[in-house]
Design a protein around this motif. Structure first.
Motif, PDB file in Angstrom:
ATOM      1  N   TYR A  18       0.827  -1.216   0.000  1.00 46.58           N
ATOM      2  CA  TYR A  18       0.000   0.000   0.000  1.00 46.58           C
ATOM      3  C   TYR A  18       0.854   1.256   0.000  1.00 46.58           C
ATOM      4  CZ  TYR A  18      -3.851   3.143   1.138  1.00 46.58           C
ATOM      5  OH  TYR A  18      -4.783   4.148   1.092  1.00 46.58           O
ATOM      6  N   GLU A  47     -10.246   3.773   6.376  1.00 45.30           N
ATOM      7  CA  GLU A  47      -9.886   5.016   5.688  1.00 45.30           C
ATOM      8  C   GLU A  47      -9.913   4.837   4.170  1.00 45.30           C
ATOM      9  OE1 GLU A  47      -9.583   7.554   7.515  1.00 45.30           O
ATOM     10  OE2 GLU A  47      -9.024   6.836   9.509  1.00 45.30           O
ATOM     11  N   ASP A  48      -9.453   3.698   3.698  1.00 45.16           N
ATOM     12  CA  ASP A  48      -9.431   3.405   2.260  1.00 45.16           C
ATOM     13  C   ASP A  48      -9.583   1.899   2.106  1.00 45.16           C
ATOM     14  OD1 ASP A  48      -9.176   3.626  -0.491  1.00 45.16           O
ATOM     15  OD2 ASP A  48      -6.979   3.660  -0.450  1.00 45.16           O
ATOM     16  N   GLN A  50      -9.972  -0.990  -1.036  1.00 45.54           N
ATOM     17  CA  GLN A  50     -10.086  -1.380  -2.446  1.00 45.54           C
ATOM     18  C   GLN A  50      -9.630  -2.841  -2.581  1.00 45.54           C
ATOM     19  OE1 GLN A  50      -8.385   1.606  -5.211  1.00 45.54           O
ATOM     20  NE2 GLN A  50      -8.074   2.899  -3.389  1.00 45.54           N
ATOM     21  N   ARG A  81     -18.188   3.014   8.369  1.00 49.64           N
ATOM     22  CA  ARG A  81     -16.761   2.746   8.157  1.00 49.64           C
ATOM     23  C   ARG A  81     -16.022   2.565   9.482  1.00 49.64           C
ATOM     24  NH1 ARG A  81     -16.048   3.429   2.773  1.00 49.64           N
ATOM     25  NH2 ARG A  81     -13.781   3.228   2.853  1.00 49.64           N
ATOM     26  N   HIS A 103      -5.562  -2.056  -5.082  1.00 47.15           N
ATOM     27  CA  HIS A 103      -4.639  -1.222  -4.307  1.00 47.15           C
ATOM     28  C   HIS A 103      -4.546  -1.667  -2.849  1.00 47.15           C
ATOM     29  CE1 HIS A 103      -2.213   2.089  -3.109  1.00 47.15           C
ATOM     30  NE2 HIS A 103      -3.179   2.781  -2.524  1.00 47.15           N
ATOM     31  N   PHE A 105      -5.888  -1.688   1.317  1.00 44.11           N
ATOM     32  CA  PHE A 105      -6.650  -1.004   2.366  1.00 44.11           C
ATOM     33  C   PHE A 105      -5.736  -0.234   3.313  1.00 44.11           C
ATOM     34  CE2 PHE A 105      -5.772  -5.295   3.901  1.00 44.11           C
ATOM     35  CZ  PHE A 105      -5.227  -5.057   5.155  1.00 44.11           C
ATOM     36  N   ASN A 106      -6.343   0.756   3.921  1.00 44.06           N
ATOM     37  CA  ASN A 106      -5.730   1.536   4.995  1.00 44.06           C
ATOM     38  C   ASN A 106      -6.750   1.600   6.121  1.00 44.06           C
ATOM     39  OD1 ASN A 106      -4.670   3.426   6.733  1.00 44.06           O
ATOM     40  ND2 ASN A 106      -4.728   5.146   5.288  1.00 44.06           N
TER      41      ASN A 106
END
Length: 454
Positions: A18, A47-48, A50, A81, A103, A105-106
């Motif tokens: 990442y 936070e993210d 994908q 979330r 991509h 995850f965060n």
């Protein structure tokens, strides 16, 4: 780095690649073990996110065998979330398939004070838990390697059903349906507890326990009987209404007084005794779990391995179902007094304690592949029933490894001497499973396992 231990009160979990802005690799499994100060719980924030296809991130209380708080996939991320645990320890598990990558995850986390467990806004609400149950199929296969998943699933569903009845509002028709669902589950739970108790008595190991560890057996018998007495009154002399209150009122009030008593006869102390005895924190067993003690007594019966494991499983199943029924009764007692905050705390505690015990018990039921063989010993020790030893190698040169790398092997290393522990599986049975596909390099003990060559 993929996986590891995180012990700060806040932090970040990133998928492999990442930070380099590259996709995560295929066929990878990563496990992060996260611990915050005791008395807190862990709030994860996505936070993210994908992921593709069947890749997922699962978040459990304590370890991968604990209560699953979330199973995050490409199509299943909570609208808030946010995912909140019921324990100060958690495990985050990431698994990717071999089809497509993305991509990654965060996910950040931080320690927080325990929130209300069952409010409609909570990540533990009826709707959120329903979503977790719906999306957990991918994780179930991963956890099928121990013999406790059916037990864990049963008691989790029982808690879930009671929670729906007590904390959620439904119209009258749905309320009747929910009430019937709860009563059906409770009837199955009661029958199961009674049947398991009869099975265990027939084994005769409780009398052996009394002979060998009189003080421990007395404490166990006292706590078991006190809980069973309170449950007998609830299930035979009281009626649970559609909204979770109890009738007849006068008898219910007397029962609630007994359940909420703070001394040695109340539910709190006796459930604590049972939990401590399972976890090995009760001093009467000399720091050992009652399950370990009973396991050793069962071994004197010389049952075949598969029978031994099944009987040990039934003992643990009895204790954990008794505890879960006790937590349900305790929650109903607070509901009867209108103390919903306390009822909420007990429900959260039930999930947390269940997770701790499931994680503690899992090693008793690991199924190792067939054959006799050896493996390097880790800092966690050898599996139960395996023999252990150590070899030493003195070389003419020197040994070294990269600094700040956790190897987790049980051994020591100096400039010219390597000492490494090993664990040997010296028995095998027909009930053991095959080796999963792959390439292995293990220690030889007798004949090589089927499919492996020397």
């Amino acid at each position: 780095r993929c996986g590891g231990s995180l012990n700060n009160p806040s932090g970040q979990v990133l998928s492999p690649g990442y930070t380099e802005n590259i996709n995560y690799p295929n066929h990878v499994q990563c496990e992060w073990r996260i611990t915050v100060p005791e008395g807190k719980v862990i709030a994860f924030t996505v936070e993210d996110f994908q992921l593709k296809q069947s890749a997922y991130v699962a978040i459990f209380d304590v370890c991968r065998y604990g209560h699953m708080n979330a199973n995050l996939t490409e199509s299943a991320v909570p609208s808030t979330r946010t995912v909140i645990t019921t324990n100060y320890r958690a495990t985050l598990l990431f698994s990717s398939d071999g089809l497509m990558s993305a991509h990654g995850f965060n996910i950040t986390y931080k320690a927080i004070a325990p929130p209300h467990f069952w409010s409609e806004e909570s990540p533990h609400s009826f709707h959120a838990i329903q979503e977790n149950i719906r999306h957990k199929r991918g994780v179930t296969a991963l956890l099928a390697g121990i013999g406790l998943m059916d037990v864990i699933g049963f008691v989790t569903n029982a808690l879930f059903s009671v929670g729906k009845m007590i904390f959620s509002a439904f119209d009258s028709q749905k309320a009747e349906q929910r009430h019937q669902e709860v009563m059906d589950r409770l009837n199955v739970l009661v029958d199961s507890v009674n049947d398991l108790n009869a099975e265990i008595k027939q084994l005769g190991i409780m009398s052996q326990l009394s002979d060998e560890k009189a003080e421990a057996a007395e404490l166990y018998a006292h706590s078991e009987q006190k809980v069973r007495n309170m449950l007998y009154t609830l299930h035979t002399l009281l009626q649970i209404t559609v909204n979770g209150t109890l009738l007849p009122l006068e008898r219910a009030e007397g029962w609630v007084d007994t359940v909420l008593e703070q001394g040695s006869d109340g539910m709190y102390q006796n459930l604590k005794n049972l939990h401590d005895m399972v976890m090995g924190t009760a001093t009467v067993f000399g720091g050992k779990s009652i399950i370990e003690t009973l396991d050793n007594l069962l071994r004197t019966k010389n049952f075949p391995h598969s029978q031994h494991q099944e009987k040990l499983k039934r003992i643990y199943e009895y204790i954990i179902k008794l505890e879960v029924d006790g937590h349900i009764a305790w929650t109903l007692a607070y509901k009867q007094r209108g103390l919903m905050d306390q009822a909420d705390e007990i429900m959260a505690s039930a999930y947390s304690k269940l997770s701790e015990q499931s994680c503690f018990m899992a090693p008793f039921f690991y199924e190792w592949p067939a054959g006799t063989y050896g493996l390097p010993k880790t800092t966690g020790g050898c599996p139960r029933g395996w023999e252990e030893g150590q070899y030493e190698y003195r070389g003419g040169g020197s040994y070294n490894w990269q600094p700040n790398v956790d190897l987790h092997f049980n051994g020591t290393l100096s400039n010219s001497t390597l000492k490494l522990g090993f664990c040997m599986k010296t028995t095998s049975s027909d009930s053991e499973g095959d080796w999963p596909p792959g390439q292995y390099c293990i220690y030889k003990a007798g004949d090589c396992p089927e499919g492996l060559n020397w």
